[in-house]
Scaffold this motif. Structure first.
Motif, PDB file in Angstrom:
ATOM      1  N   ASP A   1     -14.842 -41.654  31.962  1.00 47.02           N
ATOM      2  CA  ASP A   1     -13.480 -41.273  32.334  1.00 47.02           C
ATOM      3  C   ASP A   1     -12.450 -41.562  31.249  1.00 47.02           C
ATOM      4  N   ASP A   2     -12.854 -42.266  30.187  1.00 50.52           N
ATOM      5  CA  ASP A   2     -11.950 -42.420  29.048  1.00 50.52           C
ATOM      6  C   ASP A   2     -11.764 -41.084  28.320  1.00 50.52           C
TER       7      ASP A   2
ATOM      8  N   PHE B   1     -12.918 -32.389  28.187  1.00 50.43           N
ATOM      9  CA  PHE B   1     -14.060 -31.470  28.172  1.00 50.43           C
ATOM     10  C   PHE B   1     -13.938 -30.404  29.254  1.00 50.43           C
ATOM     11  N   ASP B   2     -12.731 -30.243  29.794  1.00 46.26           N
ATOM     12  CA  ASP B   2     -12.518 -29.264  30.854  1.00 46.26           C
ATOM     13  C   ASP B   2     -12.780 -27.828  30.400  1.00 46.26           C
ATOM     14  N   GLN B   3     -12.734 -27.566  29.101  1.00 48.79           N
ATOM     15  CA  GLN B   3     -12.991 -26.209  28.607  1.00 48.79           C
ATOM     16  C   GLN B   3     -14.422 -25.755  28.891  1.00 48.79           C
ATOM     17  N   PHE B   4     -15.304 -26.694  29.255  1.00 55.67           N
ATOM     18  CA  PHE B   4     -16.699 -26.334  29.537  1.00 55.67           C
ATOM     19  C   PHE B   4     -16.935 -26.015  31.011  1.00 55.67           C
TER      20      PHE B   4
ATOM     21  N   LEU C   1     -17.075 -39.944  34.871  1.00 57.25           N
ATOM     22  CA  LEU C   1     -17.443 -41.141  35.634  1.00 57.25           C
ATOM     23  C   LEU C   1     -16.716 -42.367  35.093  1.00 57.25           C
ATOM     24  N   PRO C   2     -16.340 -43.282  35.979  1.00 47.36           N
ATOM     25  CA  PRO C   2     -15.682 -44.511  35.529  1.00 47.36           C
ATOM     26  C   PRO C   2     -16.606 -45.346  34.644  1.00 47.36           C
ATOM     27  N   ARG C   3     -15.999 -45.941  33.653  1.00 48.96           N
ATOM     28  CA  ARG C   3     -16.750 -46.857  32.783  1.00 48.96           C
ATOM     29  C   ARG C   3     -16.928 -48.194  33.496  1.00 48.96           C
ATOM     30  N   THR C   4     -17.911 -48.955  33.045  1.00 50.16           N
ATOM     31  CA  THR C   4     -18.129 -50.296  33.579  1.00 50.16           C
ATOM     32  C   THR C   4     -17.027 -51.210  33.046  1.00 50.16           C
TER      33      THR C   4
END
Length: 137
Positions: free
Chosen positions: A98-99, A104-107, A116-119
């Motif tokens: 999620d950082d 990458f929404d163009q894909f 996804l959230p990072r740890t």
């Protein structure tokens, strides 16, 4: 009749492999039934960050390939080839941390895009900075 296969692709450096890496790969794998992982080459990392990874690409690829949750792994040689990798591996879902949210929404025309959230509390960059030995004055 078997359920259709959902192919998930993700990318990363996976240097100084840690629990955060494992967590995101397991969560990515849970979004489908075939996980494909692009491991950034040493040259790509140098071009992005001006630094080489601590561990060479062949070792980082071997670690990722050895994980139970990973079905395939390959070298990611260029950021500009992400669309080609998605098409080549017939990915249904692209997963990123999620950082990278929104980057990458163009894909979305090629596959679903999930961030996804990072740890919390772990980062390769932070680990490297903590390991840095100050120069003697």
């Amino acid at each position: 009749m078997s359920a259709p296969q959902t192919r998930v692709i993700t990318f990363g450096t996976y240097d100084l492999f840690h629990i955060g890496h494992l967590n995101i790969l397991k969560r990515a794998a849970a979004l489908g039934n075939h996980l494909i992982v692009g491991v950034s080459t040493d040259a790509l990392n140098f071009s992005k960050k001006g630094l080489k990874p601590v561990f060479p690409q062949h070792e980082r690829l071997a670690i990722v390939e050895a994980l139970r949750c990973v079905n395939e792994a390959f070298y990611e040689e260029s950021l500009e080839l992400k669309a080609e990798y998605i098409k080549h591996y017939k990915a249904d879902v692209l997963v990123m941390g999620d950082d990278w949210a929104g980057r990458f929404d163009q894909f979305k025309s090629l596959c679903d895009v999930v961030y996804l959230p990072r740890t919390e509390g772990i980062s390769t960059t932070d680990i490297k900075q903590g390991l840095a030995i100050p120069a003697k004055v």
